[in-house]
Design an enzyme around this catalytic site. Sequence first.
Site, short mmCIF file in Angstrom:
data_model
loop_
_atom_site.label_atom_id
_atom_site.label_comp_id
_atom_site.label_asym_id
_atom_site.label_seq_id
_atom_site.Cartn_x
_atom_site.Cartn_y
_atom_site.Cartn_z
N ASP A 1 -4.18 -13.12 -3.47
CA ASP A 1 -3.19 -12.06 -3.35
C ASP A 1 -3.76 -10.95 -2.47
OD1 ASP A 1 -1.12 -10.17 -3.74
OD2 ASP A 1 -2.15 -9.35 -5.51
N GLY B 1 -3.27 -7.51 -0.61
CA GLY B 1 -2.51 -6.29 -0.48
C GLY B 1 -3.04 -5.45 0.66
N VAL C 1 -7.27 -10.09 -3.98
CA VAL C 1 -7.73 -10.69 -5.24
C VAL C 1 -7.77 -12.21 -5.09
CG1 VAL C 1 -7.23 -10.99 -7.69
CG2 VAL C 1 -6.78 -8.79 -6.59
N GLY D 1 9.22 -8.34 0.70
CA GLY D 1 7.77 -8.51 0.71
C GLY D 1 7.34 -9.61 -0.24
N ASP E 1 4.77 -9.85 -2.09
CA ASP E 1 4.26 -9.34 -3.37
C ASP E 1 5.40 -9.09 -4.35
OD1 ASP E 1 5.13 -7.33 -1.58
OD2 ASP E 1 3.95 -5.79 -2.59
#
Length: 263
Positions: free
Chosen positions: A6, A8, A13, A107, A109
């Site tokens: 992940d 950002g 992460v 997005g 996320d």
Amino acid sequence: MLLCIDTGNTNTVFSIWDGTEFIATWRTSTETQRTADQYYVWLSTLMHFQKIEANITEVIISSTVPRVVFNLRVFANRYFDCRPLVVGKPECLLPHAPRVDEGTTVGPDRLVNTAAAYDKFGGDLIVVDFGTATTFDVVAEDGAYVGGVISPGVNTSLESLHLKAAALPHVDVTMPEKVIGTNTVACMQSGVFWGYVGLVRETCNRIKAEYERPMQVIATGGLAPLFNQGHKLFDAFDELLTIHGLVVIHNYNKDHNTELGNI
């Protein structure tokens, strides 16, 4: 085993899923110049240090920073002999397609948070993610992302205040003892803390009023517990919500994407 990544705007992460649980999770700063080899050296060193033996055969990536995706693809291909699934790409299927204005790109996320929250808590949700931006994602009864709100992140706001006002120092985010500050640092901490408590509460209340159905508020991101102290802003908190969403989307593609083995 599945490696979930992940990325950002601030941090990336990495988490390893063994089919039952996450056996390890690590965080590093997001750097657009980091190569595939550098990713591997960093990850393999941590795995060796923690004595983690993982036969990673699949990789899934969610990235809000497009420039890092190429090197992460190379990293997965070179060191784990697989082509990763990338959330937001056409070949990556979603459990529930978003319902937004035509031409709008959601997005990755937010898509991942939506999938995770629906899997864990059902529909009719507001997902509040405290990241570089503070986002509010509305999850419909059937699990679709149907819109939301984007606000400046807590640390982003503090950093901007420090950079734009020469006399104001950089301060840590904390819950102040009193609302009325008697020194510069206390004044800034009070403004940020109570300002964001008000932002979250008012935004969620207005979303609920407009949505016209009972809704749960789910929070993720490291600062969520801080802002929930004694104020009951959230119904639940899940620090690894986004990573869980990557597992949900990966599993959905294994079951429904006939091209998964070839992407």
